[in-house]
Design an enzyme around this catalytic site. Structure first.
Site, PDB file in Angstrom:
ATOM      1  N   PHE A 131       5.305  -7.560  -0.434  1.00 37.42           N
ATOM      2  CA  PHE A 131       4.443  -6.380  -0.382  1.00 37.42           C
ATOM      3  C   PHE A 131       5.262  -5.220  -0.932  1.00 37.42           C
ATOM      4  CE2 PHE A 131       2.910  -2.734   2.298  1.00 37.42           C
ATOM      5  CZ  PHE A 131       1.553  -2.788   2.024  1.00 37.42           C
TER       6      PHE A 131
ATOM      7  N   LEU B  88       5.035  -1.408  -1.622  1.00 36.73           N
ATOM      8  CA  LEU B  88       4.359  -0.112  -1.503  1.00 36.73           C
ATOM      9  C   LEU B  88       5.375   1.033  -1.630  1.00 36.73           C
ATOM     10  CD1 LEU B  88       1.784   1.561  -0.729  1.00 36.73           C
ATOM     11  CD2 LEU B  88       2.433   1.249   1.675  1.00 36.73           C
TER      12      LEU B  88
ATOM     13  N   TRP C 135      13.013  -0.789  -1.060  1.00 30.13           N
ATOM     14  CA  TRP C 135      12.981  -1.445   0.264  1.00 30.13           C
ATOM     15  C   TRP C 135      12.012  -2.626   0.274  1.00 30.13           C
ATOM     16  CZ3 TRP C 135      17.051   0.526   2.168  1.00 30.13           C
ATOM     17  CH2 TRP C 135      17.321   1.888   2.081  1.00 30.13           C
TER      18      TRP C 135
ATOM     19  N   ASP D 217      -2.606  -2.523   8.913  1.00 31.22           N
ATOM     20  CA  ASP D 217      -3.316  -2.596  10.205  1.00 31.22           C
ATOM     21  C   ASP D 217      -3.236  -4.009  10.790  1.00 31.22           C
ATOM     22  OD1 ASP D 217      -4.112   0.002  10.388  1.00 31.22           O
ATOM     23  OD2 ASP D 217      -6.220  -0.357   9.880  1.00 31.22           O
TER      24      ASP D 217
ATOM     25  N   GLU E 162       7.243  -0.909   7.917  1.00 29.98           N
ATOM     26  CA  GLU E 162       5.790  -0.990   8.135  1.00 29.98           C
ATOM     27  C   GLU E 162       5.261   0.225   8.913  1.00 29.98           C
ATOM     28  OE1 GLU E 162       4.038  -4.868   8.956  1.00 29.98           O
ATOM     29  OE2 GLU E 162       5.900  -5.766   8.232  1.00 29.98           O
TER      30      GLU E 162
HETATM   31  N1  COS Z   1      -7.885   1.496   7.018  1.00 31.17           N
HETATM   32  C1  COS Z   1      -8.748   1.813   6.018  1.00 31.17           C
HETATM   33  N2  COS Z   1      -8.661   2.976   5.329  1.00 31.17           N
HETATM   34  C2  COS Z   1      -7.668   3.823   5.659  1.00 31.17           C
HETATM   35  C3  COS Z   1      -6.744   3.552   6.682  1.00 31.17           C
HETATM   36  C4  COS Z   1      -6.884   2.333   7.384  1.00 31.17           C
HETATM   37  N3  COS Z   1      -6.044   2.019   8.363  1.00 31.17           N
HETATM   38  N4  COS Z   1      -5.877   4.579   6.775  1.00 31.17           N
HETATM   39  C5  COS Z   1      -6.247   5.475   5.841  1.00 31.17           C
HETATM   40  N5  COS Z   1      -7.311   5.005   5.171  1.00 31.17           N
HETATM   41  C6  COS Z   1      -8.060   5.717   4.118  1.00 31.17           C
HETATM   42  C7  COS Z   1      -8.681   6.894   4.803  1.00 31.17           C
HETATM   43  O1  COS Z   1      -9.945   6.542   5.326  1.00 31.17           O
HETATM   44  C8  COS Z   1      -8.728   7.953   3.748  1.00 31.17           C
HETATM   45  O2  COS Z   1      -9.934   7.875   3.041  1.00 31.17           O
HETATM   46  P1  COS Z   1     -11.162   8.887   3.449  1.00 31.17           P
HETATM   47  O3  COS Z   1     -10.641  10.267   3.189  1.00 31.17           O
HETATM   48  O4  COS Z   1     -12.244   8.457   2.502  1.00 31.17           O
HETATM   49  O5  COS Z   1     -11.468   8.637   4.858  1.00 31.17           O
HETATM   50  C9  COS Z   1      -7.574   7.591   2.814  1.00 31.17           C
HETATM   51  O6  COS Z   1      -7.192   6.240   3.111  1.00 31.17           O
HETATM   52  C10 COS Z   1      -6.397   8.503   3.041  1.00 31.17           C
HETATM   53  O7  COS Z   1      -6.015   8.441   4.409  1.00 31.17           O
HETATM   54  P2  COS Z   1      -5.163   9.587   5.110  1.00 31.17           P
HETATM   55  O8  COS Z   1      -5.826  10.905   4.864  1.00 31.17           O
HETATM   56  O9  COS Z   1      -4.914   9.179   6.524  1.00 31.17           O
HETATM   57  O10 COS Z   1      -3.819   9.554   4.246  1.00 31.17           O
HETATM   58  P3  COS Z   1      -2.449  10.228   4.542  1.00 31.17           P
HETATM   59  O11 COS Z   1      -1.746  10.419   3.251  1.00 31.17           O
HETATM   60  O12 COS Z   1      -2.606  11.434   5.412  1.00 31.17           O
HETATM   61  O13 COS Z   1      -1.696   9.048   5.380  1.00 31.17           O
HETATM   62  C11 COS Z   1       0.042   8.186   6.760  1.00 31.17           C
HETATM   63  C12 COS Z   1      -0.671   9.392   6.141  1.00 31.17           C
HETATM   64  C13 COS Z   1       1.377   8.714   7.227  1.00 31.17           C
HETATM   65  C14 COS Z   1      -0.763   7.685   7.933  1.00 31.17           C
HETATM   66  C15 COS Z   1       0.211   7.040   5.745  1.00 31.17           C
HETATM   67  O14 COS Z   1       0.801   7.500   4.567  1.00 31.17           O
HETATM   68  C16 COS Z   1       1.089   5.909   6.294  1.00 31.17           C
HETATM   69  O15 COS Z   1       0.642   5.032   7.045  1.00 31.17           O
HETATM   70  N6  COS Z   1       2.370   5.930   5.926  1.00 31.17           N
HETATM   71  C17 COS Z   1       3.303   4.869   6.281  1.00 31.17           C
HETATM   72  C18 COS Z   1       3.345   3.887   5.193  1.00 31.17           C
HETATM   73  C19 COS Z   1       4.105   2.688   5.566  1.00 31.17           C
HETATM   74  O16 COS Z   1       3.809   2.009   6.539  1.00 31.17           O
HETATM   75  N7  COS Z   1       5.119   2.377   4.764  1.00 31.17           N
HETATM   76  C20 COS Z   1       5.892   1.221   4.942  1.00 31.17           C
HETATM   77  C21 COS Z   1       5.541   0.257   3.867  1.00 31.17           C
HETATM   78  S1  COS Z   1       5.758  -1.408   4.319  1.00 31.17           S
HETATM   79  S2  COS Z   1       7.597  -1.650   4.715  1.00 31.17           S
END
Ligand code: COS
Length: 391
Positions: free
Chosen positions: A129, A131, A162, A245, A369
Site C-alpha cells: 500500500f 500512500l 515508508w 478503515d 496507518e
Molecule cells: N471513508 C470514506 N470516505 C472518507 C473517509 C472514510 N473513512 N474519510 C474521509 N473520507 C472522504 C470524506 O468523506 C471527504 O469527502 P466529502 O467532503 O465528500 O465528505 C474526503 O474524503 C476528505 O475527507 P477529510 O475532509 O476528512 O480529509 P482530511 O484531509 O481532513 O483528512 C485525516 C484528515 C488526518 C483524517 C486524513 O488525512 C488521515 O487519515 N490521515 C492519516 C493517513 C494515514 O493513515 N497515513 C498512513 C498511511 S498507511 S502506513
C-alpha cells in the site's frame, strides 16, 4: 512458547469459528521455524507459508480466493493477535497482504482482481500500500505524486515513503494526484503498479527498530494502462481511507497480541524471580502493576473486538470505532509492554529477551496507518458527526 491465556476468545463479540481459527493459527505458528535474520527473506517465506496454510484467504474477499464474501474483521483480528504474540514478522507478512491488496479488492476492475488477488491469497504475490510521501504522512491529502493521462494510460512521477514491503512487493497500490484544480482530497486517484514497471525503483531501503521490509520508492515516467486505475478519478483519497478503515482495527489486534505476550512473560517471570525472601509476584507493588497490565489489556482487547464485531455484524461506517480501537489498543499496549520491561529489571533490556523485542515491535503501531494524533482527530470528528445526526 507456552501460550498466553485466551479466555477473551469466549467474549460475546466472537463465536466458535473465531476460537477455532485462533487455535488453528496458534498451533500452526508455534511449529514454524523461519529465520528472521534477513527481513526480506523471512517475509517472503512467511507470505509463502501463510498462503500455503490457508491463512491469507482471510486477507482477500471470496470471489478471488478469499474465505468470506467480504473481508471479516474478526478473522483479521484473531489472526493478527495470534501471529503477533509469536512472531512480529509473521503478523507483518499477513497484515500487509491485506492492506496492500485492500484498495484493489475494493475498487479494481474484474480482470485486475482476477490477475492479482488469488495470488495474494495463495502467497504467490506480495502486495503493498503506497500512500505516504516524504511530505505527506498524517496529512495524506497533501500528496504530490502525479499521474498524467498519456494515450490510453497514465504516467506516474513522484516518490512514496515508508512503504512496507517496499523492495519485495510484486505490486503497489499507489495514490497519485490527477487533478490540481480540485480540492486536495478530491484530486487523487488510486492505481495498481506492478513492481516490474519500467521507471519504478527502490530509492532507499529504510532500517527501523523492529526490522521489516521498508522503502522509499521513486516513480520516474512509469506508464501503466487505464485498466490499472483503482476506482473513479478523484476518488482515490476516499478509497485510501476506506481501505484504512478496514485494516486499522487489525493494527489494534496486533498491539493486543504483543501486549498479551508481554503480560504472559511477566507473570511467568514474576512467579520465578526471587526477591526480598519471596518472589517478585509476592510483592504488593508488583501485584498492583500486574493488575494494571491485565486491566489495560482487557480494555485494549474490548475496544478491538467491539470494533471488529461492529463492522462484521452491524455494518455501516465504522470509522470512529476503528480509530478508537487503534488509538486505545496501541497506546495501552505500549504502556503494558513498558511495565513488562520494568518488571523484568535488567533482563528486560537485554538484547534478545522477548520483552525487549516486544518493546521495539510495538512502537511503530502508534505511528503507521494513522498516528495516534490522527486517530484522536478522526474520533472527535466522528463523535461530532454522530451527535449532529441524532439532534
Ligand atoms: N471513508 C470514506 N470516505 C472518507 C473517509 C472514510 N473513512 N474519510 C474521509 N473520507 C472522504 C470524506 O468523506 C471527504 O469527502 P466529502 O467532503 O465528500 O465528505 C474526503 O474524503 C476528505 O475527507 P477529510 O475532509 O476528512 O480529509 P482530511 O484531509 O481532513 O483528512 C485525516 C484528515 C488526518 C483524517 C486524513 O488525512 C488521515 O487519515 N490521515 C492519516 C493517513 C494515514 O493513515 N497515513 C498512513 C498511511 S498507511 S502506513
Amino acid at each position: 512458547m507456552t501460550t498466553a491465556p485466551t479466555t477473551h476468545l469466549d467474549w460475546p463479540f466472537l463465536d466458535a469459528s473465531h476460537r477455532a481459527l485462533a487455535e488453528q493459527a496458534a498451533r500452526w505458528v508455534a511449529t514454524q521455524a523461519i529465520d528472521d535474520t534477513d527481513p526480506d527473506t523471512a517475509c517472503r517465506a512467511w507470505v509463502r507459508a501463510l498462503g500455503q496454510a490457508g491463512f491469507l484467504r482471510h486477507a482477500v474477499p471470496a470471489p478471488w480466493g478469499g474465505a468470506h464474501a467480504t473481508i471479516a474483521s474478526r478473522d483479521l483480528c484473531v489472526l493478527r493477535e495470534t501471529l503477533a504474540a509469536h512472531h512480529a514478522l509473521a503478523d507483518f507478512a499477513f497484515a500487509m497482504q491485506g492492506l496492500g491488496a485492500g484498495a484493489l479488492a475494493l475498487a479494481g476492475d474484474e480482470a485486475l482482481k482476477q490477475a492479482w488477488l488469488p495470488k495474494v491469497a495463495s502467497g504467490e504475490a506480495i502486495a503493498a500500500f503506497a500512500l505516504s510521501e516524504p511530505n505527506a504522512g498524517s496529512d495524506a491529502a497533501a500528496l504530490t505524486m502525479r499521474a498524467t493521462r498519456v494515450g490510453d494510460g497514465w504516467r506516474l512521477d513522484g516518490e512514496k515513503m515508508w512503504i512496507s514491503n517496499g523492495g519485495i512487493a510484486d505490486f503497489y497500490c499507489v495514490f497519485a494526484r490527477t487533478d490540481d484544480a480540485a480540492a486536495p482530497a478530491k484530486g487523487i486517484t488510486g492505481f495498481l503498479v506492478p513492481a516490474t514497471t519500467p521507471g519504478l525503483r527502490i530509492a532507499e531501503r529504510i532500517d527501523v527498530i523492529s526490522p521489516h521490509p521498508l522503502a522509499r520508492l521513486a516513480f520516474e515516467g512509469c506508464v501503466i494502462p487505464d485498466a490499472h486505475r483503482l476506482g473513479a478519478p478523484g476518488e482515490g483519497f476516499a478509497l485510501a481511507m476506506r481501505t484504512l478503515d478496514i485494516f486499522r482495527v487489525s493494527v489494534a489486534a496486533a498491539a493486543v497480541g504483543f501486549a498479551r505476550r508481554a503480560l504472559h512473560e511477566t507473570l511467568t517471570h514474576a512467579d520465578a524471580r526471587a526477591m526480598f525472601g519471596g518472589t517478585l509476584s509476592a510483592q504488593p507493588l508488583a501485584q498492583a502493576i500486574l493488575g494494571d497490565m491485565a486491566t489495560d489489556l482487557d480494555a485494549a482487547a474490548l475496544l478491538t473486538y467491539r470494533a471488529a464485531w461492529q463492522r462484521d455484524v452491524q455494518g455501516g461506517r465504522t470509522t470512529g470505532v476503528a480509530a478508537m480501537a487503534k488509538l486505545g489498543a496501541t497506546e495501552l499496549a505500549q504502556t503494558i509492554i513498558d511495565r513488562a520491561v520494568q518488571l523484568h529489571g535488567g533482563e528486560g533490556v537485554r538484547v534478545g529477551r522477548i520483552v525487549e523485542r516486544l518493546y521495539r515491535d510495538v512502537r511503530a503501531l502508534r505511528i503507521y496507518e494513522g498516528a495516534s494524533e490522527v486517530q484522536r482527530l478522526v474520533i472527535g470528528r466522528e463523535t461530532l458527526r454522530g451527535a449532529r445526526e441524532t439532534r
